[in-house]
Each structure stands twice: as C-alpha cells, then as structure tokens.
Design a protein around this motif. Structure first.
Motif, PDB file in Angstrom:
ATOM      1  N   LYS A 152      32.116  32.154  48.572  1.00  0.00           N
ATOM      2  CA  LYS A 152      32.652  33.063  49.445  1.00  0.00           C
ATOM      3  C   LYS A 152      31.517  33.735  50.225  1.00  0.00           C
ATOM      4  O   LYS A 152      30.483  33.891  49.496  1.00  0.00           O
ATOM      5  N   MET A 153      32.051  34.012  51.424  1.00  0.00           N
ATOM      6  CA  MET A 153      30.859  34.893  52.221  1.00  0.00           C
ATOM      7  C   MET A 153      31.528  36.441  52.124  1.00  0.00           C
ATOM      8  O   MET A 153      32.775  36.682  52.322  1.00  0.00           O
ATOM      9  N   LEU A 154      30.662  37.311  51.651  1.00  0.00           N
ATOM     10  CA  LEU A 154      30.994  38.677  51.467  1.00  0.00           C
ATOM     11  C   LEU A 154      30.376  39.438  52.733  1.00  0.00           C
ATOM     12  O   LEU A 154      29.195  39.285  52.920  1.00  0.00           O
ATOM     13  N   THR A 155      31.296  40.239  53.360  1.00  0.00           N
ATOM     14  CA  THR A 155      30.655  41.042  54.557  1.00  0.00           C
ATOM     15  C   THR A 155      30.963  42.482  54.210  1.00  0.00           C
ATOM     16  O   THR A 155      31.269  43.315  55.048  1.00  0.00           O
ATOM     17  N   ILE A 156      30.834  42.776  52.770  1.00  0.00           N
ATOM     18  CA  ILE A 156      30.957  44.203  52.469  1.00  0.00           C
ATOM     19  C   ILE A 156      29.814  45.234  53.154  1.00  0.00           C
ATOM     20  O   ILE A 156      30.088  46.229  53.476  1.00  0.00           O
ATOM     21  N   ASP A 157      28.700  44.521  53.203  1.00  0.00           N
ATOM     22  CA  ASP A 157      27.620  45.453  53.944  1.00  0.00           C
ATOM     23  C   ASP A 157      27.624  44.914  55.456  1.00  0.00           C
ATOM     24  O   ASP A 157      27.354  43.589  55.672  1.00  0.00           O
ATOM     25  N   GLU A 158      27.719  45.775  56.373  1.00  0.00           N
ATOM     26  CA  GLU A 158      27.831  45.199  57.817  1.00  0.00           C
ATOM     27  C   GLU A 158      26.279  44.689  58.139  1.00  0.00           C
ATOM     28  O   GLU A 158      26.166  44.063  59.296  1.00  0.00           O
ATOM     29  N   LYS A 159      25.295  45.174  57.437  1.00  0.00           N
ATOM     30  CA  LYS A 159      24.123  44.457  57.805  1.00  0.00           C
ATOM     31  C   LYS A 159      23.622  43.129  57.236  1.00  0.00           C
ATOM     32  O   LYS A 159      22.919  42.121  58.090  1.00  0.00           O
ATOM     33  N   GLU A 178      45.595  32.918  52.742  1.00  0.00           N
ATOM     34  CA  GLU A 178      44.616  31.889  52.096  1.00  0.00           C
ATOM     35  C   GLU A 178      43.376  32.779  51.418  1.00  0.00           C
ATOM     36  O   GLU A 178      42.902  32.349  50.449  1.00  0.00           O
ATOM     37  N   GLU A 179      43.248  34.148  51.954  1.00  0.00           N
ATOM     38  CA  GLU A 179      42.025  35.049  51.328  1.00  0.00           C
ATOM     39  C   GLU A 179      42.773  36.481  51.225  1.00  0.00           C
ATOM     40  O   GLU A 179      43.087  36.783  52.079  1.00  0.00           O
ATOM     41  N   VAL A 180      42.068  37.119  50.129  1.00  0.00           N
ATOM     42  CA  VAL A 180      42.280  38.403  49.935  1.00  0.00           C
ATOM     43  C   VAL A 180      40.963  39.009  49.630  1.00  0.00           C
ATOM     44  O   VAL A 180      40.398  38.470  48.613  1.00  0.00           O
ATOM     45  N   HIS A 181      40.589  40.120  50.260  1.00  0.00           N
ATOM     46  CA  HIS A 181      38.968  40.690  50.176  1.00  0.00           C
ATOM     47  C   HIS A 181      39.544  41.970  49.522  1.00  0.00           C
ATOM     48  O   HIS A 181      40.083  42.901  50.281  1.00  0.00           O
ATOM     49  N   GLN A 182      38.897  42.586  48.432  1.00  0.00           N
ATOM     50  CA  GLN A 182      38.665  43.859  48.091  1.00  0.00           C
ATOM     51  C   GLN A 182      37.726  44.379  47.983  1.00  0.00           C
ATOM     52  O   GLN A 182      36.690  43.753  47.242  1.00  0.00           O
ATOM     53  N   TYR A 183      37.103  45.176  48.999  1.00  0.00           N
ATOM     54  CA  TYR A 183      35.710  46.001  48.607  1.00  0.00           C
ATOM     55  C   TYR A 183      35.838  47.275  48.407  1.00  0.00           C
ATOM     56  O   TYR A 183      36.601  48.117  48.569  1.00  0.00           O
ATOM     57  N   TYR A 184      34.977  47.745  47.441  1.00  0.00           N
ATOM     58  CA  TYR A 184      35.103  49.129  47.008  1.00  0.00           C
ATOM     59  C   TYR A 184      33.374  49.842  47.081  1.00  0.00           C
ATOM     60  O   TYR A 184      32.690  48.909  47.062  1.00  0.00           O
ATOM     61  N   ALA A 190      37.578  41.430  42.805  1.00  0.00           N
ATOM     62  CA  ALA A 190      37.027  42.584  44.026  1.00  0.00           C
ATOM     63  C   ALA A 190      35.401  42.663  43.633  1.00  0.00           C
ATOM     64  O   ALA A 190      34.865  42.502  42.845  1.00  0.00           O
ATOM     65  N   HIS A 191      34.891  43.486  44.910  1.00  0.00           N
ATOM     66  CA  HIS A 191      33.493  43.859  44.681  1.00  0.00           C
ATOM     67  C   HIS A 191      33.556  45.344  44.745  1.00  0.00           C
ATOM     68  O   HIS A 191      34.345  45.921  45.804  1.00  0.00           O
ATOM     69  N   PHE A 192      32.319  45.733  44.400  1.00  0.00           N
ATOM     70  CA  PHE A 192      32.047  47.291  44.460  1.00  0.00           C
ATOM     71  C   PHE A 192      30.288  47.191  44.955  1.00  0.00           C
ATOM     72  O   PHE A 192      29.688  46.536  44.233  1.00  0.00           O
ATOM     73  N   GLN A 193      30.384  47.927  45.940  1.00  0.00           N
ATOM     74  CA  GLN A 193      28.812  48.078  46.332  1.00  0.00           C
ATOM     75  C   GLN A 193      28.480  49.550  46.143  1.00  0.00           C
ATOM     76  O   GLN A 193      28.916  50.462  46.671  1.00  0.00           O
ATOM     77  N   CYS A 194      27.247  49.464  45.605  1.00  0.00           N
ATOM     78  CA  CYS A 194      26.582  50.989  45.414  1.00  0.00           C
ATOM     79  C   CYS A 194      25.962  51.393  46.733  1.00  0.00           C
ATOM     80  O   CYS A 194      25.201  50.638  46.992  1.00  0.00           O
ATOM     81  N   LYS A 195      26.242  52.580  47.051  1.00  0.00           N
ATOM     82  CA  LYS A 195      25.725  53.213  48.210  1.00  0.00           C
ATOM     83  C   LYS A 195      24.204  53.390  48.001  1.00  0.00           C
ATOM     84  O   LYS A 195      23.338  53.787  48.827  1.00  0.00           O
TER      85      LYS A 195
END
Length: 140
Positions: free
Chosen positions: A67-74, A119-125, A86-91
């Motif tokens: 999977k390609m994760l785009t949780i971080d726009e950079k 086909e896909e579900v993305h959950q980002y926290y 799901a995924h959690f990104q620490c700020k």
C-alpha cells in the motif's frame, strides 16, 4: 512466507531488486519512504537506483502487494501489510504506527447498493504518540 513467495503470490516476477525491496517492506514495519528503502539497500545492491525503488514500489501497489500511504502530504510511505488496519502519524516524531481499523461492513454494502465497487479504505489518524507525550511540541 518469504519475499520471493509473496511476489509470486501477487503475480510479480521476482528479481534480486524486487525480492530485496519486498523483503525490506515485510521485515520493517516502519512504513518507509523511497529514500529510506534506497539508503538501506544500496550498500548490498550497488546497482540499485532510486528510480528502480520507485518503479518497483509502484509495481507492488498495482499488484496489491503493498500500500502507498499518503498520510503525510510531503512523503509517500509504503506498507507491506495488506491486512485491514488504520494508521496513526505522530505530529512530533513523524513516525507512523499501525492501529486497529474500525471497519463497518454495512458502509461498503451501502456503496455497493448504489453501484460502487469499494476496493480500498484508508483511515488516518494524527496526533501525539505515547513516546512523545512528554515532549515540548512548541519547539517543532
């Protein structure tokens, strides 16, 4: 399952580079970006280029092997774990963690009734991880 078997299972022709990249994704649950994978593997595979890593990861995503994760726009990060989560990104530290997903099957059924194919579900926290809770976040 080995990286070689994993690639065959996803109908991807194994090569030295593909096996090494898939093996790295399967063993490192850190959701690495292209640069991280390249840096980790370029010493053992001197002919490896960032373009090869990019194209290989794109192939993996197209075949459902990653999977390609785009949780971080950079940065785009990649995950070899194809199980629903799901995924959690620490700020503060920017680490990405796997967390359980709250999947409601009735939501997908609702879309299917309207003619959509999910086909896909993305959950980002996003927030602050337990390791960084005590850190001064005003310095970032």
């Amino acid at each position: 399952m080995t990286a070689y078997e994993y690639l065959l299972d996803h109908e991807i022709k194994p090569s030295v580079q593909r096996i090494a990249i898939m093996d790295y994704l399967l063993k490192h649950k850190t959701h690495p970006c292209i640069d991280e994978i390249y840096t980790a593997l370029c010493k053992e595979i001197p002919t490896l280029s960032k373009t090869t890593v990019y194209n290989t990861l794109k192939l993996f995503v197209e075949h459902g092997a990653a999977k390609m994760l785009t949780i971080d726009e950079k940065n785009a990060c990649f995950d070899g774990d194809m199980q629903p989560h799901a995924h959690f990104q620490c700020k503060v530290c920017n680490k990405i963690f796997d967390v359980p997903a709250k999947i409601d099957p009735s939501e997908a059924e609702m879309f299917q009734r309207d003619g959509f194919i999910v086909e896909e579900v993305h959950q980002y926290y996003k927030g602050i991880c337990p390791e960084c809770t005590g850190k001064d976040i005003t310095k970032n």
